[in-house]
Design an enzyme around this catalytic site. Structure first.
Site, short mmCIF file in Angstrom:
data_model
loop_
_atom_site.label_atom_id
_atom_site.label_comp_id
_atom_site.label_asym_id
_atom_site.label_seq_id
_atom_site.Cartn_x
_atom_site.Cartn_y
_atom_site.Cartn_z
N GLU A 165 0.81 -1.22 0.00
CA GLU A 165 0.00 0.00 0.00
C GLU A 165 0.84 1.27 0.00
OE1 GLU A 165 -3.29 -2.04 2.91
OE2 GLU A 165 -2.39 -0.16 3.46
N CYS B 252 3.17 -6.50 15.95
CA CYS B 252 2.44 -5.61 16.88
C CYS B 252 0.96 -5.99 16.83
CB CYS B 252 2.65 -4.15 16.49
SG CYS B 252 4.39 -3.73 16.33
N GLU C 296 8.58 -2.71 8.54
CA GLU C 296 9.48 -2.03 9.47
C GLU C 296 10.73 -1.58 8.69
OE1 GLU C 296 9.84 -0.78 12.53
OE2 GLU C 296 11.93 -0.49 12.00
N SER D 118 7.84 4.41 17.37
CA SER D 118 6.49 3.98 17.77
C SER D 118 6.58 3.43 19.18
CB SER D 118 5.98 2.92 16.79
OG SER D 118 5.86 3.50 15.52
N LEU D 119 6.11 4.22 20.14
CA LEU D 119 6.31 3.86 21.55
C LEU D 119 5.10 3.11 22.11
CD1 LEU D 119 8.65 4.32 23.52
CD2 LEU D 119 7.55 6.43 24.24
N HIS D 120 3.96 3.77 22.15
CA HIS D 120 2.65 3.20 22.51
C HIS D 120 2.49 2.79 23.98
CE1 HIS D 120 2.27 3.35 18.26
NE2 HIS D 120 2.94 2.24 18.02
N CYS E 270 -2.72 1.34 8.50
CA CYS E 270 -1.56 0.57 8.04
C CYS E 270 -1.96 -0.86 7.67
CB CYS E 270 -0.56 0.58 9.19
SG CYS E 270 0.88 -0.42 8.97
N1 SAH Z 1 6.89 -0.31 11.31
C1 SAH Z 1 6.99 1.06 11.53
C2 SAH Z 1 6.33 1.91 10.48
C3 SAH Z 1 4.99 1.46 9.97
S1 SAH Z 1 3.65 1.50 11.09
C4 SAH Z 1 6.48 1.42 12.91
O1 SAH Z 1 5.84 0.59 13.53
O2 SAH Z 1 6.77 2.52 13.35
C5 SAH Z 1 3.31 3.24 11.21
C6 SAH Z 1 2.57 3.66 12.47
O3 SAH Z 1 1.21 3.21 12.43
C7 SAH Z 1 3.18 3.07 13.74
O4 SAH Z 1 3.32 4.06 14.72
C8 SAH Z 1 2.17 2.04 14.14
O5 SAH Z 1 2.23 1.73 15.48
C9 SAH Z 1 0.88 2.69 13.70
N2 SAH Z 1 -0.23 1.75 13.58
C10 SAH Z 1 -0.20 0.50 13.09
N3 SAH Z 1 -1.42 -0.06 13.13
C11 SAH Z 1 -2.23 0.86 13.65
C12 SAH Z 1 -3.62 0.88 13.96
N4 SAH Z 1 -4.40 -0.17 13.73
N5 SAH Z 1 -4.14 2.01 14.51
C13 SAH Z 1 -3.36 3.09 14.73
N6 SAH Z 1 -2.05 3.14 14.48
C14 SAH Z 1 -1.48 2.03 13.94
FE1 SF4 Z 2 4.48 -3.12 14.14
FE2 SF4 Z 2 5.01 -1.22 12.32
FE3 SF4 Z 2 5.29 -3.82 11.71
FE4 SF4 Z 2 2.87 -2.83 12.05
S1 SF4 Z 2 4.29 -2.26 10.46
S2 SF4 Z 2 3.66 -4.78 12.89
S3 SF4 Z 2 3.21 -1.33 13.66
S4 SF4 Z 2 6.44 -2.69 13.23
#
Ligand code: SAH
Ligand code: SF4
Length: 367
Positions: free
Chosen positions: A97, A121, A168, A222-224, A341
């Protein structure tokens, strides 16, 4: 010998190919401009190439190169016209995408770095798919070309790039960084490095390398969650690189490059959106030049967590800001596009998979 795509060659590789085939490397500029500035879909037939270059390209296409590029196989536009989501099909049938987002006076493309993702994640549609493979240089650059094509057709221009699509980026470090150098290279797409942001789930060795190489892009983490127990429950990668190591790497980056660190925090109702969570986050960020980006959860089929309510989101943001840390809430975008995403691809798969009962997610958000 398997054929290689012309779009997989960096500028330097293109120059050395020309040189080893007896063509002056200066010609690389002309071909680069045709491919990445003009966005010429069929460079082979263009009359903009000098005769030596045309001869070289013709021979290379017969022997070792192809013009193979991902094709746009689906497009969804939000009803407000501000978010456009492209689904690109790769040569092996994988789908990735790319999202184009409009803001007042600027356009941003959100691109993918992998097909699927190995990080798992729990709330992420891409993580729920698992890892398929890394994207190549050409597969990354093509996404930016398609975003630029789409915008150019509307009389607009791409300004910003974020690596926040599928995958990632630091897991595919070498290829991603080479592709970013290519999208910055002039005369080509020519995005300013300062307008590129790389988002990572927290691969500590990659953050250290990024710092030591002094890469000119912004870094978003991406901390969360701000405790190891909570973060490990959401992001399995935290078991490998816990918060102490991650924050040390962030401090190293910020200190060495004198830069702000952007932290992403996806708000999940009752799990990480309370005033107490905000306080623990503030403690973690103490003394660091930080900016917090709040993202309201896009619900996905494989995760039962709920999107944080508006009042909790506002209260969380206020608590962070009042402590002097800049904090923004990413605007809801593409509310009627499966714009989270990995969600467009996941939704298409859902249509094909009757055993999944969830209806396609229409209430999605993207910044
Ligand atoms: N892998 C990298 C970049 C892609 S994800 C990363 O994790 O940072 C980009 C952002 O979208 C990340 O901050 C991720 O945690 C967030 N994200 C992924 N799925 C999501 C969802 N269902 N709702 C909100 N944010 C989401
Ligand atoms: Fe986690 Fe980013 Fe990979 Fe989604 S794309 S699984 S948020 S690392």
């Amino acid at each position: 010998m398997p054929l290689e795509s012309l779009y997989d060659l960096s500028f330097k590789t293109l120059q050395s190919r020309l040189l080893s085939d007896g063509v002056r490397p200066i010609h690389a500029v002309q071909l680069w401009k045709l491919l990445y500035y003009e966005l010429e879909p069929d460079p082979n037939t263009s009359d903009m190439l000098s005769p030596p270059l045309r001869r070289w390209l013709k021979a290379a296409l017969e022997e070792s190169l192809t013009l193979s590029q991902p094709s746009v196989c689906d497009r969804l536009d939000s009803s407000d016209g501000l978010t456009k989501k492209l689904l690109l099909r790769l040569h092996d049938g994988q789908e990735i995408e790319t999202v184009v987002m409009g803001y007042p006076g600027r356009f941003t493309a959100c691109i993918s770095s992998q097909a699927g993702c190995a990080m798992g994640c729990v709330f992420c549609a891409t993580g729920q798919m698992g890892f398929v493979r890394h994207l190549s240089h050409g597969e990354i650059v093509t996404q930016v070309m398609e975003a630029q094509r789409l915008l150019r057709a509307e009389g607009n221009k791409l300004r910003n790039l974020v690596l926040m699509g599928m995958g990632e980026p630091l897991h595919n470090y070498d290829v991603v960084m080479e592709a970013l150098a290519s999208v910055c290279h002039l005369p080509g797409i020519g995005i300013a490095p300062s307008r590129i942001s790389v988002s990572t789930v927290g691969l500590v060795p990659g953050i250290i390398r990024f710092t030591e190489e002094r890469l000119p892009y912004s870094l978003a983490i991406s901390l969360h969650a701000a405790t190891d127990a909570e973060r490990s429950a959401l992001l399995p990668v935290n078991q490998r690189w816990p918060l102490s190591e991650l924050m040390e790497a962030c401090r190293y980056y910020s200190r060495k490059l004198q830069r702000k660190v952007f932290f992403g925090w996806t708000l999940i109702a009752g799990q990480n959106d309370s005033a107490d969570h905000a306080l623990v986050l503030l403690e973690l960020l103490q003394g660091l030049d930080a900016h917090v980006n709040l993202i309201r959860l896009n619900r996905t089929a494989g995760f039962s967590g709920r999107t944080s309510e508006e009042p909790s989101t506002t209260a969380f943001q206020k608590a962070i800001q009042e402590a002097g840390v800049p904090c923004t809430v990413r605007q809801y975008r593409g509310i009627d596009v499966a714009a989270g995403c990995g969600q467009l691809r996941a939704d298409r798969q859902k249509f094909k998979s009757p055993e999944i009962e969830c209806p396609p997610n229409k209430a999605s958000a993207v910044s």
